[in-house]
Design a protein around this motif. Structure first.
Motif, PDB file in Angstrom:
ATOM      1  N   ASP A 185       0.805  -1.220   0.000  1.00 44.36           N
ATOM      2  CA  ASP A 185       0.000   0.000   0.000  1.00 44.36           C
ATOM      3  C   ASP A 185       0.841   1.276   0.000  1.00 44.36           C
ATOM      4  O   ASP A 185       0.340   2.361   0.313  1.00 44.36           O
ATOM      5  N   GLY A 186       2.127   1.167  -0.332  1.00 47.42           N
ATOM      6  CA  GLY A 186       2.971   2.353  -0.403  1.00 47.42           C
ATOM      7  C   GLY A 186       4.233   2.118  -1.198  1.00 47.42           C
ATOM      8  O   GLY A 186       4.755   0.994  -1.253  1.00 47.42           O
ATOM      9  N   ARG A 187       4.735   3.185  -1.829  1.00 47.48           N
ATOM     10  CA  ARG A 187       5.940   3.085  -2.654  1.00 47.48           C
ATOM     11  C   ARG A 187       7.170   2.734  -1.818  1.00 47.48           C
ATOM     12  O   ARG A 187       8.077   2.052  -2.293  1.00 47.48           O
ATOM     13  N   ASP A 188       7.219   3.225  -0.570  1.00 49.28           N
ATOM     14  CA  ASP A 188       8.378   2.919   0.280  1.00 49.28           C
ATOM     15  C   ASP A 188       8.528   1.416   0.480  1.00 49.28           C
ATOM     16  O   ASP A 188       9.654   0.894   0.530  1.00 49.28           O
ATOM     17  N   LYS A 189       7.403   0.724   0.603  1.00 49.89           N
ATOM     18  CA  LYS A 189       7.451  -0.724   0.797  1.00 49.89           C
ATOM     19  C   LYS A 189       7.985  -1.416  -0.456  1.00 49.89           C
ATOM     20  O   LYS A 189       8.671  -2.440  -0.368  1.00 49.89           O
ATOM     21  N   LEU A 190       7.678  -0.851  -1.617  1.00 47.25           N
ATOM     22  CA  LEU A 190       8.226  -1.396  -2.860  1.00 47.25           C
ATOM     23  C   LEU A 190       9.732  -1.188  -2.903  1.00 47.25           C
ATOM     24  O   LEU A 190      10.487  -2.076  -3.322  1.00 47.25           O
ATOM     25  N   HIS A 191      10.180  -0.020  -2.471  1.00 48.29           N
ATOM     26  CA  HIS A 191      11.616   0.250  -2.448  1.00 48.29           C
ATOM     27  C   HIS A 191      12.328  -0.747  -1.532  1.00 48.29           C
ATOM     28  O   HIS A 191      13.418  -1.221  -1.856  1.00 48.29           O
ATOM     29  N   ASP A 192      11.720  -1.054  -0.390  1.00 47.43           N
ATOM     30  CA  ASP A 192      12.302  -2.052   0.523  1.00 47.43           C
ATOM     31  C   ASP A 192      12.387  -3.417  -0.150  1.00 47.43           C
ATOM     32  O   ASP A 192      13.385  -4.136  -0.008  1.00 47.43           O
ATOM     33  N   PHE A 193      11.338  -3.764  -0.906  1.00 45.91           N
ATOM     34  CA  PHE A 193      11.327  -5.045  -1.619  1.00 45.91           C
ATOM     35  C   PHE A 193      12.482  -5.110  -2.613  1.00 45.91           C
ATOM     36  O   PHE A 193      13.185  -6.128  -2.710  1.00 45.91           O
ATOM     37  N   ILE A 194      12.694  -4.028  -3.361  1.00 50.58           N
ATOM     38  CA  ILE A 194      13.767  -3.998  -4.359  1.00 50.58           C
ATOM     39  C   ILE A 194      15.128  -4.115  -3.691  1.00 50.58           C
ATOM     40  O   ILE A 194      16.037  -4.796  -4.196  1.00 50.58           O
ATOM     41  N   GLU A 195      15.292  -3.498  -2.526  1.00 48.49           N
ATOM     42  CA  GLU A 195      16.560  -3.579  -1.798  1.00 48.49           C
ATOM     43  C   GLU A 195      16.844  -5.003  -1.331  1.00 48.49           C
ATOM     44  O   GLU A 195      17.999  -5.444  -1.316  1.00 48.49           O
ATOM     45  N   GLU A 196      15.793  -5.703  -0.924  1.00 45.95           N
ATOM     46  CA  GLU A 196      15.970  -7.020  -0.309  1.00 45.95           C
ATOM     47  C   GLU A 196      15.913  -8.180  -1.311  1.00 45.95           C
ATOM     48  O   GLU A 196      16.239  -9.318  -0.959  1.00 45.95           O
ATOM     49  N   LEU A 197      15.539  -7.903  -2.549  1.00 47.56           N
ATOM     50  CA  LEU A 197      15.368  -8.972  -3.539  1.00 47.56           C
ATOM     51  C   LEU A 197      16.699  -9.644  -3.874  1.00 47.56           C
ATOM     52  O   LEU A 197      17.747  -8.996  -3.921  1.00 47.56           O
ATOM     53  N   ASN A 198      16.640 -10.950  -4.112  1.00 48.66           N
ATOM     54  CA  ASN A 198      17.820 -11.701  -4.540  1.00 48.66           C
ATOM     55  C   ASN A 198      17.981 -11.572  -6.055  1.00 48.66           C
ATOM     56  O   ASN A 198      17.115 -11.997  -6.818  1.00 48.66           O
ATOM     57  N   TYR A 199      19.083 -10.975  -6.485  1.00 51.65           N
ATOM     58  CA  TYR A 199      19.320 -10.752  -7.907  1.00 51.65           C
ATOM     59  C   TYR A 199      20.252 -11.815  -8.505  1.00 51.65           C
ATOM     60  O   TYR A 199      20.601 -11.749  -9.681  1.00 51.65           O
TER      61      TYR A 199
END
Length: 243
Positions: free
Chosen positions: A173-187
């Motif tokens: 429900d927020g862009r900040d949470k998406l940013h956290d997801f991108i930071e934590e994603l396994n690339y």
């Protein structure tokens, strides 16, 4: 160019201010998952020149084996003339569908697929998820991430029914949470990203993913190449202003 003049067969109120319109599928109208088409209101082409304000480029949120063409759209305050007229439409009214195309077909390269959408942009992702559920060949894992500040997530009930070991949904429900997801994603497995949303949303994610080492060729965006080139040319200062 073939124009399909189709009758609206059903109108579904998804969440507040958001509707899905369905039409019967002509036998010779063919598309893939992630396709779009031009949608014209009845009468847009009756004059000497088309009424451009009555045409929109929209994602087809159904697959051909559903035997219907569907698109979902949201109406906000001070909306366009197209939206006003569309939301006045009723079952039986005519819609003109033409020029289908696709820049978002699933890539089956034995790599994970991550779908990133904003609000009604998930309409593009729905057929990708359905296509994957029918045939997962070449895609070991898929994650569907949707951001909507209203908390009214489109298709959530249906898509949550599809969750399994190789498919998951993440509703934010927020862009900040998406940013956290991108930071934590396994690339490490080099996922392929499909991104749909507003221009600021696209610019934000393009730059963030590039900072994580994601190649531009591994970001699929439903925009013409010249638009993507402009996004890539945005300077950090201009980027902050846009966001």
């Amino acid at each position: 160019m073939v124009k399909y003049r189709l009758k609206i067969t059903d109108i579904v109120d998804e969440v507040e201010g958001t509707r899905t319109y369905y039409m019967n599928m002509p036998e010779d109208f063919i598309w893939d998952e992630g396709s779009h088409a031009h949608i014209g209101l009845a009468g847009f082409d009756e004059g000497e020149t088309p009424v451009k304000e009555w045409i929109r480029h929209m994602s087809i949120m159904t697959l051909p084996d559903e035997n219907k063409i569907g698109f979902t759209t949201r109406k906000r305050a001070n909306c366009s003339e197209f939206k006003e007229k569309l939301f006045q439409s009723e079952i039986g009214d005519e819609i003109v569908v033409f020029k289908p195309g696709s820049r978002m077909t699933l890539r089956r390269e034995d790599r994970p697929v991550v779908l990133l959408s904003m609000g009604v942009g998930i309409a593009t992702m729905r057929p990708l998820v359905l296509a994957y559920s029918k045939n997962s060949q070449g895609i070991p894992m898929m994650m569907n991430v949707n951001v909507d500040a209203t908390g009214d997530f489109l298709y959530r009930k249906d898509l949550d029914h599809m969750v399994c070991d190789c498919y998951s949904n993440l509703w934010l429900d927020g862009r900040d949470k998406l940013h956290d997801f991108i930071e934590e994603l396994n690339y490490g497995d080099k996922p392929i990203f499909y991104i749909v949303g507003s221009d600021p949303f696209l610019i934000d994610l393009i730059h963030r993913l590039r900072s994580k080492g994601v190649e531009q060729t591994d970001m699929l965006i439903d925009k013409k190449p010249e638009f993507i080139s402009r996004f890539l040319m945005v300077s950090p200062k201009e980027f902050d202003v846009i966001l």
